[in-house]
Design an enzyme around this catalytic site. Structure first.
Site, PDB file in Angstrom:
ATOM      1  N   ASN A 149       0.871  -1.176   0.000  1.00 34.21           N
ATOM      2  CA  ASN A 149       0.000   0.000   0.000  1.00 34.21           C
ATOM      3  C   ASN A 149       0.907   1.224   0.000  1.00 34.21           C
ATOM      4  OD1 ASN A 149      -1.761   2.068   0.541  1.00 34.21           O
ATOM      5  ND2 ASN A 149      -2.397   1.315   2.557  1.00 34.21           N
ATOM      6  N   TRP A 150       1.027   1.834  -1.165  1.00 29.25           N
ATOM      7  CA  TRP A 150       1.969   2.961  -1.294  1.00 29.25           C
ATOM      8  C   TRP A 150       1.405   4.253  -0.701  1.00 29.25           C
ATOM      9  CZ3 TRP A 150       4.172   2.386  -7.023  1.00 29.25           C
ATOM     10  CH2 TRP A 150       4.879   1.186  -7.101  1.00 29.25           C
ATOM     11  N   LYS A 151       0.153   4.226  -0.318  1.00 35.99           N
ATOM     12  CA  LYS A 151      -0.518   5.409   0.268  1.00 35.99           C
ATOM     13  C   LYS A 151      -0.284   6.633  -0.621  1.00 35.99           C
ATOM     14  CE  LYS A 151      -0.343   3.206   4.733  1.00 35.99           C
ATOM     15  NZ  LYS A 151      -0.277   3.300   6.184  1.00 35.99           N
ATOM     16  N   HIS A 201      -9.634   0.948   4.666  1.00 33.52           N
ATOM     17  CA  HIS A 201      -8.379   1.096   5.418  1.00 33.52           C
ATOM     18  C   HIS A 201      -8.632   1.984   6.636  1.00 33.52           C
ATOM     19  CE1 HIS A 201      -4.334   2.381   6.426  1.00 33.52           C
ATOM     20  NE2 HIS A 201      -3.919   1.296   5.811  1.00 33.52           N
ATOM     21  N   GLU A 252      -7.070   4.370   7.838  1.00 33.43           N
ATOM     22  CA  GLU A 252      -6.906   5.811   7.597  1.00 33.43           C
ATOM     23  C   GLU A 252      -8.166   6.398   6.985  1.00 33.43           C
ATOM     24  OE1 GLU A 252      -3.194   5.471   5.474  1.00 33.43           O
ATOM     25  OE2 GLU A 252      -2.247   4.854   7.345  1.00 33.43           O
ATOM     26  N   GLU A 287      -5.565  -5.254  10.447  1.00 32.44           N
ATOM     27  CA  GLU A 287      -4.539  -4.248  10.706  1.00 32.44           C
ATOM     28  C   GLU A 287      -4.862  -3.518  12.007  1.00 32.44           C
ATOM     29  OE1 GLU A 287      -2.513  -2.922   6.844  1.00 32.44           O
ATOM     30  OE2 GLU A 287      -4.362  -1.806   6.955  1.00 32.44           O
ATOM     31  N   GLY A 345       2.154   2.162  10.857  1.00 32.40           N
ATOM     32  CA  GLY A 345       3.077   3.282  10.715  1.00 32.40           C
ATOM     33  C   GLY A 345       3.743   3.685  12.020  1.00 32.40           C
ATOM     34  N   SER A 396       3.152  -2.208  10.343  1.00 36.55           N
ATOM     35  CA  SER A 396       4.606  -2.234  10.561  1.00 36.55           C
ATOM     36  C   SER A 396       5.244  -3.587  10.231  1.00 36.55           C
ATOM     37  CB  SER A 396       4.947  -1.821  11.998  1.00 36.55           C
ATOM     38  OG  SER A 396       4.499  -0.491  12.240  1.00 36.55           O
ATOM     39  N   GLY A 404       2.703  -1.193   4.315  1.00 34.74           N
ATOM     40  CA  GLY A 404       2.744   0.236   4.021  1.00 34.74           C
ATOM     41  C   GLY A 404       4.176   0.696   3.808  1.00 34.74           C
ATOM     42  N   GLY A 405       4.761   1.269   4.854  1.00 34.45           N
ATOM     43  CA  GLY A 405       6.088   1.884   4.764  1.00 34.45           C
ATOM     44  C   GLY A 405       7.137   1.036   4.058  1.00 34.45           C
TER      45      GLY A 405
HETATM   46  P1  PGA Z   1       2.620   0.209   7.706  1.00 28.26           P
HETATM   47  O1  PGA Z   1       1.176   0.393   7.011  1.00 28.26           O
HETATM   48  O2  PGA Z   1       3.212  -1.057   7.133  1.00 28.26           O
HETATM   49  O3  PGA Z   1       3.388   1.424   7.296  1.00 28.26           O
HETATM   50  O4  PGA Z   1       2.392   0.126   9.158  1.00 28.26           O
HETATM   51  C1  PGA Z   1       0.321  -0.702   6.811  1.00 28.26           C
HETATM   52  C2  PGA Z   1      -0.969  -0.237   6.209  1.00 28.26           C
HETATM   53  O5  PGA Z   1      -1.420   0.859   6.537  1.00 28.26           O
HETATM   54  O6  PGA Z   1      -1.573  -0.935   5.364  1.00 28.26           O
END
Ligand code: PGA
Length: 254
Positions: free
Chosen positions: A12-14, A98, A100, A170, A176, A215, A236-237
């Site tokens: 997930n490149w956000k 998600h 977010e 998640e 994050g 994470s 994500g990251g």
């Molecule tokens: P993260 O994000 O790996 O940076 O914690 C995961 C996600 O939001 O899907």
């Protein structure tokens, strides 16, 4: 033991990467894991980069997904993107609900359910995200919250459709933050999610992939992905660096 479930790792490149950065990252991912078929792999760039990334990954085994969609097929919804428009680009997946989007953009279980319905009708694979906040975990409400989101989001999904859907557990406190759920904490929730699917839908529950997210890094991926009910990761990251993402994909191939 994992029963007939192909591991699935998605990045997930956000809201990261210009077009040229997205192209470079997609090329780097293709070079590292583009011919791997034992693990299903996808990347989910911003809408602006979808067409380019689909183009880069076209002849590889890596799929592409969007990070959101609208539930209506078309109409006066300024700024929104429909499932058909996403599928038409050559995307196979869409992330829905998600945390977010739930926390920052007010998405509800009912809204998530409408999007899941639209994605299934439009032949995209929904990656439906669920997870509790730290406050909810500390109050002992993890299962209540996670299963509530599960039931809410799957409200219109039939047992026949269930295996076309991917879930991502998640925990919000792990996204994050660098804090990951322990292997046992994650497995406990995954197991409970699968039990709930079994109660409602029977044996097809064993075909549903449940990714873990929050994470995930190369050094914790092996432990998490080795758990019996964890079938991959939503990253994500670490998905913004091709080397780290590839290492996680390889950890799923164990
Ligand atoms: P993260 O994000 O790996 O940076 O914690 C995961 C996600 O939001 O899907």
């Amino acid at each position: 033991m994992k029963k007939n479930r192909k591991p699935f790792v998605a990045g997930n490149w956000k809201m990261h990467n210009t077009l040229s950065a997205a192209r470079t990252l997609a090329i780097d991912v293709r070079e590292r894991v583009g011919s791997l078929t034992e693990v299903e792999v996808a990347v989910c760039p911003s809408f602006t980069a979808l067409a380019t990334v689909v183009d880069v990954l076209r002849s590889s085994a890596v799929g592409v997904g969007a990070q959101n969609c609208h539930h209506e097929a078309k109409g006066a919804f300024t700024g929104e993107v429909a499932v058909d428009q996403i599928a038409d680009l050559g995307c196979r997946y869409v992330i829905i609900g998600h945390s977010e989007r739930r926390q920052l953009f007010g998405e509800t279980d009912a809204g998530v359910a409408r999007k899941v319905r639209a994605a299934l009708d439009g032949k995209l694979t929904p990656i439906m995200c669920i997870g509790e906040t730290l406050q909810e975990r500390e109050a002992g409400r993890t299962f209540e919250v996670v299963l509530g989101q599960l039931d809410g989001g799957l409200a219109s999904v039939t047992s026949d459709e269930l295996s076309r859907l991917v879930l991502a557990y998640e925990p919000v406190w792990a996204i994050g933050t660098g804090k990951t759920a322990s292997d046992e904490q994650a497995e406990e929730v995954h197991d409970r999610i699968r039990q709930r699917l079994r109660e409602k839908h029977g044996a097809v529950a064993d075909a549903v992939r449940i990714q873990y997210g929050g994470s995930v890094k190369p050094d914790n991926a092996k432990g998490l992905l080795g758990q019996p009910n964890i079938d991959g990761a939503l990253v994500g990251g670490a998905s913004l660096k091709a080397d780290a993402f590839a290492a996680i994909v390889l950890a799923a191939h164990q």
